[in-house]
Scaffold this motif. Structure first.
Motif, PDB file in Angstrom:
ATOM      1  N   ARG A 109      -3.691  -0.786  -6.430  1.00  0.00           N
ATOM      2  CA  ARG A 109      -3.589   0.413  -5.596  1.00  0.00           C
ATOM      3  C   ARG A 109      -2.889   1.566  -6.322  1.00  0.00           C
ATOM      4  O   ARG A 109      -3.244   2.737  -6.135  1.00  0.00           O
ATOM      5  CB  ARG A 109      -2.851   0.083  -4.307  1.00  0.00           C
ATOM      6  CG  ARG A 109      -3.736  -0.646  -3.299  1.00  0.00           C
ATOM      7  CD  ARG A 109      -3.021  -0.940  -2.034  1.00  0.00           C
ATOM      8  NE  ARG A 109      -3.935  -0.843  -0.886  1.00  0.00           N
ATOM      9  CZ  ARG A 109      -3.573  -1.029   0.365  1.00  0.00           C
ATOM     10  NH1 ARG A 109      -2.309  -1.329   0.638  1.00  0.00           N
ATOM     11  NH2 ARG A 109      -4.440  -0.923   1.348  1.00  0.00           N
ATOM     12  N   ASN A 137       2.325  -0.084  -0.810  1.00  0.00           N
ATOM     13  CA  ASN A 137       2.669  -1.478  -0.490  1.00  0.00           C
ATOM     14  C   ASN A 137       4.182  -1.651  -0.320  1.00  0.00           C
ATOM     15  O   ASN A 137       4.733  -2.696  -0.641  1.00  0.00           O
ATOM     16  CB  ASN A 137       2.147  -2.446  -1.562  1.00  0.00           C
ATOM     17  CG  ASN A 137       0.647  -2.648  -1.496  1.00  0.00           C
ATOM     18  OD1 ASN A 137      -0.041  -1.993  -0.715  1.00  0.00           O
ATOM     19  ND2 ASN A 137       0.131  -3.548  -2.311  1.00  0.00           N
ATOM     20  N   LEU A 179      -3.261  -4.939   0.643  1.00  0.00           N
ATOM     21  CA  LEU A 179      -4.699  -5.036   0.869  1.00  0.00           C
ATOM     22  C   LEU A 179      -5.166  -6.470   1.070  1.00  0.00           C
ATOM     23  O   LEU A 179      -6.001  -6.737   1.924  1.00  0.00           O
ATOM     24  CB  LEU A 179      -5.451  -4.403  -0.309  1.00  0.00           C
ATOM     25  CG  LEU A 179      -6.968  -4.329  -0.214  1.00  0.00           C
ATOM     26  CD1 LEU A 179      -7.407  -3.544   1.011  1.00  0.00           C
ATOM     27  CD2 LEU A 179      -7.546  -3.696  -1.482  1.00  0.00           C
ATOM     28  N   TYR A 180      -4.609  -7.424   0.307  1.00  0.00           N
ATOM     29  CA  TYR A 180      -5.132  -8.795   0.387  1.00  0.00           C
ATOM     30  C   TYR A 180      -4.119  -9.877   0.016  1.00  0.00           C
ATOM     31  O   TYR A 180      -4.496 -11.017  -0.230  1.00  0.00           O
ATOM     32  CB  TYR A 180      -6.372  -8.952  -0.493  1.00  0.00           C
ATOM     33  CG  TYR A 180      -6.218  -8.499  -1.938  1.00  0.00           C
ATOM     34  CD1 TYR A 180      -5.559  -9.276  -2.883  1.00  0.00           C
ATOM     35  CD2 TYR A 180      -6.773  -7.291  -2.364  1.00  0.00           C
ATOM     36  CE1 TYR A 180      -5.453  -8.875  -4.198  1.00  0.00           C
ATOM     37  CE2 TYR A 180      -6.678  -6.877  -3.673  1.00  0.00           C
ATOM     38  CZ  TYR A 180      -6.014  -7.664  -4.591  1.00  0.00           C
ATOM     39  OH  TYR A 180      -5.900  -7.253  -5.898  1.00  0.00           O
ATOM     40  N   GLU A 194     -11.282  -1.454  -0.276  1.00  0.00           N
ATOM     41  CA  GLU A 194     -10.116  -0.647   0.053  1.00  0.00           C
ATOM     42  C   GLU A 194     -10.363   0.169   1.324  1.00  0.00           C
ATOM     43  O   GLU A 194     -11.408   0.787   1.488  1.00  0.00           O
ATOM     44  CB  GLU A 194      -9.786   0.304  -1.108  1.00  0.00           C
ATOM     45  CG  GLU A 194      -8.604   1.230  -0.869  1.00  0.00           C
ATOM     46  CD  GLU A 194      -7.311   0.480  -0.617  1.00  0.00           C
ATOM     47  OE1 GLU A 194      -6.849   0.499   0.555  1.00  0.00           O
ATOM     48  OE2 GLU A 194      -6.786  -0.123  -1.568  1.00  0.00           O
ATOM     49  N   TYR A 195      -9.391   0.136   2.232  1.00  0.00           N
ATOM     50  CA  TYR A 195      -9.527   0.886   3.482  1.00  0.00           C
ATOM     51  C   TYR A 195      -8.727   2.183   3.478  1.00  0.00           C
ATOM     52  O   TYR A 195      -9.006   3.101   4.247  1.00  0.00           O
ATOM     53  CB  TYR A 195      -9.098   0.029   4.675  1.00  0.00           C
ATOM     54  CG  TYR A 195      -7.645  -0.368   4.655  1.00  0.00           C
ATOM     55  CD1 TYR A 195      -6.654   0.492   5.120  1.00  0.00           C
ATOM     56  CD2 TYR A 195      -7.255  -1.613   4.168  1.00  0.00           C
ATOM     57  CE1 TYR A 195      -5.320   0.141   5.101  1.00  0.00           C
ATOM     58  CE2 TYR A 195      -5.920  -1.982   4.144  1.00  0.00           C
ATOM     59  CZ  TYR A 195      -4.954  -1.111   4.609  1.00  0.00           C
ATOM     60  OH  TYR A 195      -3.630  -1.456   4.583  1.00  0.00           O
ATOM     61  N   TYR A 196      -7.700   2.259   2.620  1.00  0.00           N
ATOM     62  CA  TYR A 196      -6.865   3.455   2.605  1.00  0.00           C
ATOM     63  C   TYR A 196      -7.575   4.564   1.836  1.00  0.00           C
ATOM     64  O   TYR A 196      -8.162   4.327   0.776  1.00  0.00           O
ATOM     65  CB  TYR A 196      -5.506   3.158   1.977  1.00  0.00           C
ATOM     66  CG  TYR A 196      -4.532   4.311   2.071  1.00  0.00           C
ATOM     67  CD1 TYR A 196      -3.740   4.464   3.190  1.00  0.00           C
ATOM     68  CD2 TYR A 196      -4.440   5.248   1.055  1.00  0.00           C
ATOM     69  CE1 TYR A 196      -2.849   5.531   3.302  1.00  0.00           C
ATOM     70  CE2 TYR A 196      -3.560   6.323   1.152  1.00  0.00           C
ATOM     71  CZ  TYR A 196      -2.780   6.455   2.280  1.00  0.00           C
ATOM     72  OH  TYR A 196      -1.916   7.516   2.394  1.00  0.00           O
ATOM     73  N   ASP A 250      -2.164  -6.872  -6.266  1.00  0.00           N
ATOM     74  CA  ASP A 250      -2.552  -6.018  -5.152  1.00  0.00           C
ATOM     75  C   ASP A 250      -1.924  -4.625  -5.317  1.00  0.00           C
ATOM     76  O   ASP A 250      -2.582  -3.583  -5.143  1.00  0.00           O
ATOM     77  CB  ASP A 250      -2.076  -6.678  -3.856  1.00  0.00           C
ATOM     78  CG  ASP A 250      -2.589  -6.026  -2.583  1.00  0.00           C
ATOM     79  OD1 ASP A 250      -2.636  -4.790  -2.527  1.00  0.00           O
ATOM     80  OD2 ASP A 250      -2.904  -6.758  -1.629  1.00  0.00           O
TER      81      ASP A 250
END
Length: 739
Positions: free
Chosen positions: A255, A168, A77-78, A60-62, A251
């Motif tokens: 999140r 998202n 994310l993916y 996860e980048y967020y 996804d």
């Protein structure tokens, strides 16, 4: 007959007038319509070289949590590129207009005092907190918003902090039970019992919409659990009314749960709940991934959506045949005979909601008009589905988009999944639906319940759906808004292949799309090892689309994949008794023991008194235990629950297919071999071999073989020396390795 003719003409004239009337009914929708479609960026998409359960998810980048007044991530994310066009529905969710993210007329207009001040293509909404209470009147819960913070601090009724925003691009909701003294403290959680419910919701959707999620609706669906101290989370991205992209659903769920745990820490467990599409989403997310769900309560479930389309898309073909093409149309006005072909229930005398459409369309086709005197699940449950998910020119949500955008867009489930399944030379999403070699009504022929002539005529004339690039929009008028559409092309008859030299062509699905459906986890293959209580009301007599047999398709797939189904409990209840609270109580016992067990053995933790069961209307257990649901589906003598609540099948089962419903494209055998090998039972079809070969030039289905759409690596070999065409038919090899 003259009266019927006059009535049909009257309705047709009224329909023509209604089309003109409709033009002025959608001004409000058009005010907020998507003006232009944005260009999708290449978001990360998992590489499906093997099954999704074996593929590591990216980090996860967020930086969760989303701050108050912040906007959550608007790229996933993916699960691939953002879909455009995309209609914002925050207004429908009582969250106001979305935030402006461009001034290039991409997406929907954002207004101030009826003046456009910008546009929103990604539908972002600032995270905010509100407070609600639950009240109960006449045994029905209602969620009431508390507008004043000071009032919330003084309330004596149950109090809940509700957080909403976007993740998202979908609307998420977190509901936490709190004390009144905790108002104003985002992190307070003293009334939480450390258990988390992830609420999933159903419906049929093809993407292109953010979706609606009202906090009050989330709360009333789980009112009892909230009062018991559970926290509840949900997202419009986990409502299949808006998409059946289960990769995107996973996804998004991951999140949303991350937002929750970043605020409140890990729960003791997370249990999923939801009906219909909300049930199958649980099966697939739990099969495909870890870290989201620990237990499942699927309600009115199916194993997945995509194998449901195999038989659901047969419905309009069969209705078209019975209404317009059958040699003896009167014979098929006995609705109980239709069960022999459709498999699902049909009832003489059952009122048909759109029954007035039949005489209109018969008249337009040159037939003597007649009103139907019965109905079927194919009509009551699946009417319009073929146009909605399969026809790229239809777009029932098109009023949310300008005509320019409508004309640019292919509106179908296949297009929603095109970034995974692939596209054809026309840019249209590849379809998995196939009926090459399917012998409709084969079981009825073998049982001598239809004649050989009926069998041959049906299979020669049923045809298939035309290739997508040849499809046309249904001719429909909407005289009373969206509530009473008048279909002037009933059963999508103009999109069904017509006979050429007395044989209507069939449709071949894309093997590439089928394989990608398996790889990307859109197909339930039974690889699930967590606790499941699959509960439903018995609705067969209502001709409801949520047929009881679907629970047993899942059961069979689990048994085939894992060798047993002891972690899979099925409950069927009379429609007047709701077993959901009982399911939550049992699941709590199961998961609590599992979490405290050192062995982590799902079966050891299972409550001793938790078994397959059926319930009477007063909630009493009619029968319980191993074998109570035995029947045709597992080739056993009928069990007590099966006798109490009879189960029906599908068109593909009645064509000789398996009860697990997991075959996209059957392997074929020559007609001569089919006759020699006893496919037709005691019926001697040798005199009809020439006609059968004309109807089935490529051969007929061999349901003892392997699905031609399943990737080879998912199938076990009988031994290491077998050739590729000798693969064993039904054993899935997927390892239990999870990321």
């Amino acid at each position: 007959m003259i009266k019927k003719f006059v009535l049909a003409v009257t309705i047709l004239v009224f329909a023509s007038f209604a089309f003109w009337l409709y033009q002025d009914l959608t001004n409000e929708d058009r005010k907020f319509a998507v003006q232009n479609s944005a260009q999708a960026h290449a978001n990360h998409l998992l590489d499906f070289k093997s099954h999704i359960s074996q593929i590591k998810r990216p980090k996860e980048y967020y930086q969760f949590p989303i701050p108050i007044n912040g906007i959550g991530p608007n790229t996933n994310l993916y699960s691939g590129p953002n879909q455009y066009p995309f209609y914002c529905m925050s207004r429908d969710s009582l969250l106001g207009q979305p935030e402006i993210d461009n001034h290039q007329a991409l997406g929907i207009p954002v207004y101030k005092d009826d003046k456009i001040i910008g546009y929103s293509k990604d539908c972002g909404v600032k995270t905010r907190i509100k407070y609600y209470t639950l009240v109960k009147n006449n045994n029905v819960f209602k969620a009431v918003k508390i507008n004043d913070v000071n009032t919330a601090k003084q309330t004596k009724t149950p109090l809940f902090r509700v957080e909403q925003g976007t993740i998202n691009r979908f609307i998420y909701t977190i509901v936490m039970p709190i004390k009144s003294v905790e108002v104003g403290d985002r992190l307070a959680k003293s009334k939480w019992n450390k258990r988390l419910v992830y609420q999933f919701n159903g419906g049929s959707g093809i993407g292109f919409r953010q979706g609606r999620q009202k906090a009050s609706r989330v709360m009333t669906r789980q009112a009892q659990q909230l009062l018991d101290g559970y926290a509840v989370i949900s997202s419009s991205g986990n409502k299949t009314s808006y998409t059946y992209n289960m990769l995107l659903a996973e996804d998004t769920a991951r999140r949303v749960k991350k937002q929750f745990t970043s605020l409140y820490g890990n729960p003791l467990y997370t249990v999923g709940v939801g009906g219909s599409g909300g049930g199958l989403a649980q099966y697939l997310i739990a099969q495909n991934s870890t870290g989201i769900l620990d237990g499942l309560i699927p309600l009115y479930s199916y194993p997945d959506m995509i194998t449901q389309t195999v038989y659901a898309l047969d419905c309009d073909l069969l209705n078209n045949y019975f209404t317009f093409r059958a040699q003896d149309k009167k014979a098929w006005r006995n609705w109980e005979r239709r069960r022999l072909i459709e498999g699902m229930n049909a009832i003489n005398g059952f009122p048909q909601k759109g029954g007035f459409l039949q005489p209109i369309n018969q008249l337009m086709s040159g037939f003597v008009p007649s009103f139907p005197k019965g109905s079927s699940e194919c009509i009551n449950g699946y009417f319009g589905l073929s146009a909605f998910i399969n026809n790229p020119r239809q777009g029932f949500i098109r009023e949310h988009f300008t005509q320019y955008v409508v004309d640019q867009t292919n509106w179908s489930y296949w297009q929603d999944m095109s970034h995974v399944f692939g596209v054809d030379e026309h840019g249209l999403g590849l379809s998995t639906w196939d009926n090459i070699g399917v012998q409709y009504g084969l079981n009825a022929l073998k049982d001598k319940k239809i004649t050989i002539d009926e069998f041959l005529h049906l299979n020669a004339n049923i045809g298939a759906w035309k290739p997508q690039h040849q499809m046309q929009q249904e001719e429909i008028v909407l005289p009373l808004g969206h509530k009473l559409p008048i279909w002037l092309t009933l059963w999508g008859n103009h999109n069904i292949t017509t006979p050429i030299n007395d044989i209507a062509p069939r449709h071949s699905g894309s093997i590439e799309a089928m394989q990608q459906a398996y790889h990307s986890g859109q197909v339930f293959i039974g690889q699930i090892d967590i606790p499941v209580i699959d509960a439903r009301h018995y609705l067969e007599n209502e001709l409801d689309m949520h047929h009881m047999s679907a629970s047993f398709y899942s059961r069979l797939r689990i048994e085939q994949a894992r060798g047993h189904s002891k972690n899979h409990i099925i409950w069927v209840a009379h429609k007047d008794y709701n077993p959901t609270k009982q399911a939550f109580d049992m699941m709590d016992t199961w998961l609590t023991k599992l979490q405290s067990s050192s062995s982590q053995d799902v079966l050891d933790a299972k409550p001793d008194n938790l078994e397959d069961s059926c319930f009477d209307q007063d909630g009493s257990v009619f029968a319980s235990g191993q074998g109570v649901f035995n029947g045709k589906w597992n080739n056993n003598l009928e069990g007590a629950c099966q006798a109490r609540f009879p189960m029906f099948s599908t068109s593909r089962i009645e064509a000789g297919g398996h009860w697990d419903g997991a075959m996209f494209k059957c392997p074929l055998m020559p007609v001569k071999k089919a006759i020699e090998s006893g496919v037709y039972g005691v019926i001697d079809m040798s005199l009809y071999i020439d006609e059968l070969q004309r109807i089935f030039p490529q051969g007929v289905c061999d349901y003892n073989g392997v699905d031609m759409g399943i990737p080879r690596e998912y199938i076990s070999r009988k031994n290491n020396t077998m050739e590729d065409n000798e693969l064993e038919s039904s054993t899935v090899l997927l390892t239990q390795t999870r990321n």
